[in-house]
Design an enzyme around this catalytic site. Structure first.
Site, PDB file in Angstrom:
ATOM      1  CG  ASN A   1      -2.215   0.797   0.933  1.00  0.00           C
ATOM      2  OD1 ASN A   1      -2.308   1.513  -0.060  1.00  0.00           O
ATOM      3  ND2 ASN A   1      -3.170   0.706   1.838  1.00  0.00           N
TER       4      ASN A   1
ATOM      5  CG  HIS B   1      -6.963   0.850   7.514  1.00  0.00           C
ATOM      6  ND1 HIS B   1      -5.738   1.457   7.701  1.00  0.00           N
ATOM      7  CD2 HIS B   1      -6.835   0.103   6.388  1.00  0.00           C
ATOM      8  CE1 HIS B   1      -4.919   1.079   6.725  1.00  0.00           C
ATOM      9  NE2 HIS B   1      -5.564   0.263   5.917  1.00  0.00           N
TER      10      HIS B   1
END
Length: 463
Positions: A318, A349
């Site tokens: 990521n 998140h």
């Protein structure tokens, strides 16, 4: 999920058309901005229905901040509003929808838009509200010197190349792409006359797109064959725990973690291919003279699978989110940058407890890994066999540490996470604490650089 794949495949076709028929030589920047924005809005509505209203509400709220807020506070207001709205949406998924909408829901695009909003706000603050000597070289390069127009702002946040799965990119890079300066700027960094060229080459992204589509296809096959056959939940099955020795459980943990990766490889590589197909993502020329199209790449699979340190693994997984965390948090945190960065990552998140178990564990393991590397690595560089042995051991430890850390991220809830860590005897937590108690932690380059920047600033002020 079907809508997601359909939108991304249609975006891929639209991207090729965009590059060929709406290239900078065929259409004005305003037309390119408008087309990219309108298609992005259409994709969002098609894929997420009325939930897409959340994307547009957040975008317009922050445009008000971007237009009217004072420059010294623009990054703070933007950060609080964007992260606050995102967090409220995360909460609604659990308490309104009862843990529903777990895949391809509106929170995914909202997370990407939050990254872009805060990135632009920080870079605008750097460009207008700070002196050049206060900034790092990267901050100077990416600083935005004027507030964007509404069309530029909407295009940056809602363009069809990244509305569904990202990745986040820098505002100046995106504007350079729309205006047709993106590739040219990178090519000017190379002396082409010495290489025998009498003019700048014209690199095509087609080869890079085809390569990434092959990776996407392989990832999809692996996802369909492996992921469902090796569920993470099996590692806390009572029968499995009762009959399987500890080392075998560690091995199976590695297998199920590997099986969970292909869906991320698929989504991120396809998103990268979409941007490349539109002509965006050129990053220059490597030492072999090969054109590189990895400016927006979100992962380096080879470096992930061969990582010999926790840091190396994180930096190649990521990638654009890691860059965002560095630019808006780590480089700006007044204290405890590592801890604050992990906490922000968890908050971004969502609010599932498993995320916080993962990222809090990640803080501990990161600090322990840094201490080991700083204090021990140089002893193993004196000979090739020692270095090979060191790399093998650190690869095994890194891969198992990552598996140990990310398991709660997949499990989400508290009960299975505690059950998992009990079955693992909390060994990574205990080892990390022991390492931090025994080994000295050297000052971080981040802290040293901040001290140097402050000293430079004080010197300028005194003059």
């Amino acid at each position: 999920q079907i809508n997601f794949v359909a939108c991304q495949l249609f975006a891929l076709l639209a991207a090729f058309w965009f590059r060929i028929y709406l290239g900078p030589s065929h259409a004005s920047s305003a037309v390119r901005h408008a087309f990219a924005t309108l298609f992005g809005i259409y994709f969002a509505v098609f894929c997420f229905g009325w939930y897409s209203i959340h994307l547009f509400v957040l975008v317009m709220m922050n445009y008000g901040i971007m237009s009217m807020a004072s420059i010294p506070n623009i990054h703070r207001y933007s950060f609080v509003v964007a992260m606050g709205y995102l967090t409220l949406c995360h909460i609604s998924r659990i308490y309104i929808f009862h843990y529903g909408i777990l895949t391809t829901d509106f929170s995914g695009p909202l997370m990407i838009i939050t990254q872009k909003i805060t990135t632009l706000a920080c870079q605008l603050h750097d460009g207008i509200g700070r002196q050049a000597e206060e900034l790092t070289a990267e901050q100077n390069r990416l600083a935005v010197k004027s507030r964007p127009s509404l069309l530029e702002y909407l295009s940056y946040l809602l363009n069809f190349m990244s509305i569904i799965a990202g990745p986040c990119s820098n505002y100046k890079d995106y504007i350079a792409f729309i205006e047709g300066r993106h590739v040219h700027m990178k090519l000017l960094e190379v002396n082409w006359k010495q290489k025998g060229y009498d003019r700048l080459p014209d690199p095509s992204p087609t080869g890079a797109v085809m390569y990434k589509l092959c990776i996407t296809l392989v990832s999809l096959i692996l996802f369909l064959t492996l992921t469902k056959n090796f569920p993470m939940a099996y590692i806390i099955d009572n029968e499995f725990l009762d009959k399987t020795p500890f080392l075998s459980r560690l091995g199976y943990l590695y297998v199920v973690t590997q099986a969970a990766k292909p869906k991320y490889y698929f989504a991120w590589t396809l998103a990268d291919a979409v941007n490349n197909a539109a002509g965006y993502g050129f990053s220059g020329v490597d030492e072999r003279g090969t054109f590189r199209w990895d400016l927006l790449s979100n992962l380096n699979i080879w470096n992930i699978e061969t990582a010999t340190s926790f840091k190396m693994y994180i930096e190649n997984w990521n990638i654009q989110t890691a860059a965002w965390l560095k630019r808006v948090c780590y480089d700006r945190a007044p204290w405890y940058p590592t801890a604050l960065t992990f906490i922000l990552s968890a908050l971004w998140h969502g609010i599932y407890p498993g995320y916080y178990f993962t990222f809090l564990t990640g803080i501990l393991i990161t600090l322990a890994a840094r201490a080991i590397r700083n204090n021990c690595r140089h002893y193993f560089l004196s000979s090739v066999p020692l270095k090979i042995a060191y790399d093998v051991v650190t690869w095994v430890v890194t891969q198992l540490a990552v598996c140990y850390t990310v398991a709660p991220f997949v499990m989400l809830a508290v009960e299975p996470t505690i059950k998992f860590y009990k079955s693992m005897y909390f060994h990574m937590h205990i080892l990390s604490i022991l390492v931090l108690l025994v080994l000295r932690i050297r000052p971080q380059p981040h802290s040293i650089r901040k001290a140097q920047n402050q000293a430079m600033l004080n010197s300028v002020k005194s003059k």
